[in-house]
Design a protein around this motif. Structure first.
Motif, short mmCIF file in Angstrom:
data_model
loop_
_atom_site.label_atom_id
_atom_site.label_comp_id
_atom_site.label_asym_id
_atom_site.label_seq_id
_atom_site.Cartn_x
_atom_site.Cartn_y
_atom_site.Cartn_z
N ILE B 119 41.07 19.98 -12.25
CA ILE B 119 41.30 18.75 -12.05
C ILE B 119 40.86 17.82 -13.44
O ILE B 119 39.90 17.99 -13.80
CB ILE B 119 40.14 18.16 -10.85
CG1 ILE B 119 40.97 18.92 -9.80
CG2 ILE B 119 40.70 16.44 -10.69
CD1 ILE B 119 42.30 18.76 -9.10
N HIS B 121 40.02 14.19 -14.04
CA HIS B 121 39.87 13.01 -13.48
C HIS B 121 40.03 11.83 -14.82
O HIS B 121 39.19 11.98 -15.70
CB HIS B 121 38.45 12.90 -13.09
CG HIS B 121 37.99 11.60 -12.66
ND1 HIS B 121 36.52 11.11 -12.86
CD2 HIS B 121 38.58 10.66 -11.88
CE1 HIS B 121 36.53 10.04 -12.48
NE2 HIS B 121 37.66 9.55 -11.81
N LYS B 123 39.47 8.79 -16.10
CA LYS B 123 38.38 7.80 -15.75
C LYS B 123 38.71 6.28 -15.94
O LYS B 123 38.38 5.22 -15.13
CB LYS B 123 37.14 7.80 -16.56
CG LYS B 123 36.60 9.37 -16.37
CD LYS B 123 35.29 9.68 -16.86
CE LYS B 123 34.97 8.65 -18.18
NZ LYS B 123 33.52 8.71 -18.81
N THR B 137 43.90 8.47 -9.90
CA THR B 137 43.50 8.81 -11.15
C THR B 137 42.98 10.11 -11.43
O THR B 137 42.08 10.64 -12.10
CB THR B 137 41.98 8.08 -10.97
OG1 THR B 137 41.07 8.69 -9.97
CG2 THR B 137 42.25 6.45 -10.73
N TRP B 138 44.16 11.19 -10.78
CA TRP B 138 43.70 12.63 -11.38
C TRP B 138 44.79 13.38 -11.39
O TRP B 138 46.12 12.89 -10.88
CB TRP B 138 42.82 13.41 -10.21
CG TRP B 138 43.36 13.22 -8.91
CD1 TRP B 138 43.33 12.40 -8.04
CD2 TRP B 138 44.11 14.58 -8.50
NE1 TRP B 138 44.04 12.92 -6.88
CE2 TRP B 138 44.69 14.27 -6.94
CE3 TRP B 138 44.49 15.61 -8.78
CZ2 TRP B 138 45.31 15.13 -6.21
CZ3 TRP B 138 45.11 16.66 -8.00
CH2 TRP B 138 45.52 16.38 -7.01
N VAL B 206 36.21 20.52 -13.18
CA VAL B 206 36.55 19.18 -13.06
C VAL B 206 36.46 18.42 -14.26
O VAL B 206 35.29 18.50 -14.96
CB VAL B 206 36.18 18.49 -11.94
CG1 VAL B 206 36.20 17.01 -12.09
CG2 VAL B 206 36.37 18.92 -10.60
N HIS B 208 36.21 15.14 -16.84
CA HIS B 208 36.26 13.80 -16.81
C HIS B 208 36.52 13.06 -18.26
O HIS B 208 35.77 13.44 -19.23
CB HIS B 208 34.78 13.40 -16.51
CG HIS B 208 34.51 13.64 -15.20
ND1 HIS B 208 34.67 13.23 -13.99
CD2 HIS B 208 33.68 15.01 -14.76
CE1 HIS B 208 34.02 13.99 -12.93
NE2 HIS B 208 33.71 15.03 -13.40
N MET B 209 37.87 12.78 -18.44
CA MET B 209 38.18 12.05 -19.67
C MET B 209 39.00 11.19 -19.57
O MET B 209 39.88 11.03 -18.61
CB MET B 209 39.14 13.37 -20.36
CG MET B 209 38.15 14.56 -20.83
SD MET B 209 39.35 15.79 -21.43
CE MET B 209 38.18 17.12 -21.50
N ALA B 210 38.84 10.17 -20.44
CA ALA B 210 39.56 9.00 -20.37
C ALA B 210 40.89 9.10 -21.03
O ALA B 210 40.98 10.10 -21.91
CB ALA B 210 38.71 7.98 -20.94
#
Lengths: 289, 289
Positions: B119, B121, B123, B137-138, B206, B208-210
DNA sequence: GTTCCGCATGAATCGATAG
DNA sequence: ACTATCGATTCATGCGGAA
């Protein structure tokens, strides 16, 4: 006859708008009225999981096992109600199973709308290391509906930006920032001033919650915050919430706390008893202060 | 004849182990050698997205459109290579489309192993509100392989350990040592010494990256950190990375920075030119300091 | 009363070994 | 060959008692 004996089992009902049933949900659901449930939130036994307790449904039989149940769920759900299904396929022999995505297709065929897929990011997932796989740290929360229009109260799950940023910033460590790859100003540094000005922000479809694995006397599969969030999002006070795979009763407990009517069905006596205890325990908390 | 004209187009090749092609990847891939690519990382045009640019593949045709391409990908990928597909189904008419999960089933039928679903995500996704839907947002990062065994270098993507360890693991608990031979448990076991003063842990599935909000002149679909992470995880220096839907060339740019050979194919001249510019721009950065 | 630290354990996954 | 069981691997969290 097997069904008769199952239906002929005890149930618990009290003045606080709680109903919990011991037995097979497929049987019990048949006695429920059409269009009577506002929200179904449930986490059925996953394929090949909990073999010792639930008997372990084989992945290749999973869809066929689930469809008769979801047919009843489709019947009892109100036209503007929502069905949230928490599930995750396992990895076996180096590959992800496909039974969950096959279930999505089958449920659509059965008449459900596949409205959305939320992600539950479990911050404290099970540890482990394997040669060709990282830790699995997320689960699906599939949203199904009977119609394209349904009740939804986004305002009730809005995040208070000010509080959030305060607590978040307080707890945020340097390593958290590094881990999040927050390189290009995605978050915590410079944009804070914008957040202070705003009050509330709508959430998104990724939920970050830890599992509850502590040494309480009940071990729930999901944290209370999970059903709480969906109950807020899809129901009003006084509405009815159903969990056909109640387990230790987290969904019913939370529904009760939030002044919704909670209905739970559980096939295993141990879990049923656990749920009953939890609900009575809550009486002490509610009235003992 | 239409294909001829497409193949008969320019290509760019320089000394830095970069190849980018202008044309339809389905055609170009046919000229690639068997078993020659270590990692395929790509974000194909989503169904009905970018209609103005890619001509908008209809959701119901998406699988049939993709399969001839993935057949070539299956051929050119090394036996121990990996294919990462960044994709997300759109919502239309209140419902999520099923073409992505149908694609997973079809790719398995074609011979791919569906190893994992990561995933991403996002951010800092755009704010917004819709009547029946929260912000999305994913996105999916589907991992496919030719075999159950493949190259993977988990050490290269390790992340700083959570803050809990700073306070928690100063001295080891007695049970952690006892857990060694405990039959009930997934104990920390013999290697507990590894945990003392441990700085880094393995990541999970998972990310988490902008997103990169475009203050640059190219608007990339994904941030550089995304291909970077998978390139680290699945390739060594000197390996070959392919992006058959290059777009503005992020995958190739990152591959080049990381001393991998980068190959990109793009059907639209505007994007092809943009990628070429970016790669030349990078020359300045590389040699201008 | 806060903070700190000991401790248990969770929808995990794979390879090897045994029947 | 195919299934069942077992051992090995490794994070993060909440609770409860101690400082």
């Amino acid at each position: 006859m097997k069904e008769k004996s199952k239906i002929n089992s005890k149930s618990h009902n009290n003045s606080r708008n709680i109903e919990i049933y011991l037995g097979d949900c497929k049987d019990f659901l048949k006695s429920f009225d059409n269009d009577s449930i506002d929200l179904i939130f449930t986490s059925p036994p996953y394929a090949d999981r909990r073999n010792s307790t639930y008997g372990g449904i084989k992945p290749e039989n999973y869809v066929n096992w689930f469809l008769p149940i979801s047919e009843e769920l489709l019947r009892v759900l109100k036209p503007d109600g929502t069905f949230i299904l928490n599930i995750k396929e396992k990895a076996e022999n180096g590959e992800r199973h496909t039974y969950v995505i096959e279930l999505i297709l089958a449920l659509r065929k059965q008449g459900w709308f596949w409205t959305e897929e939320f992600i539950w990011h479990k911050k404290n997932s099970y540890p482990g290391k394997w040669p060709n796989r990282l830790r699995d740290t997320w689960e699906r929360l599939l949203q199904f509906n009977k119609n394209k229009k349904f009740k939804m109260f986004q305002e009730s799950v809005m995040v208070p930006v000010g509080d959030w940023s305060k607590t978040r910033l307080k707890n945020l460590s340097q390593t958290d920032k590094i881990r999040d790859n927050a390189k290009n100003g995605s978050g915590f540094g410079k944009n804070i001033s914008h957040w202070v000005a705003r009050e509330m922000v709508y959430p998104a479809n990724v939920l970050h919650m830890a599992t509850e694995c502590g040494n309480k006397n009940h071990s729930a599969v999901f944290p209370e915050a999970l059903p709480e969030w969906f109950i807020k999002l899809f129901t009003n006070e006084g509405d009815t919430v159903l969990d056909p795979f109640m387990g230790s009763g987290t969904t019913v407990v939370v529904s009760n706390k939030m002044n919704r009517k909670g209905i739970g069905i559980e096939i295993l006596p141990e879990y049923y008893d656990l749920a009953k205890e939890r609900l009575n325990l809550d009486d002490i908390y509610l009235f003992g202060t």
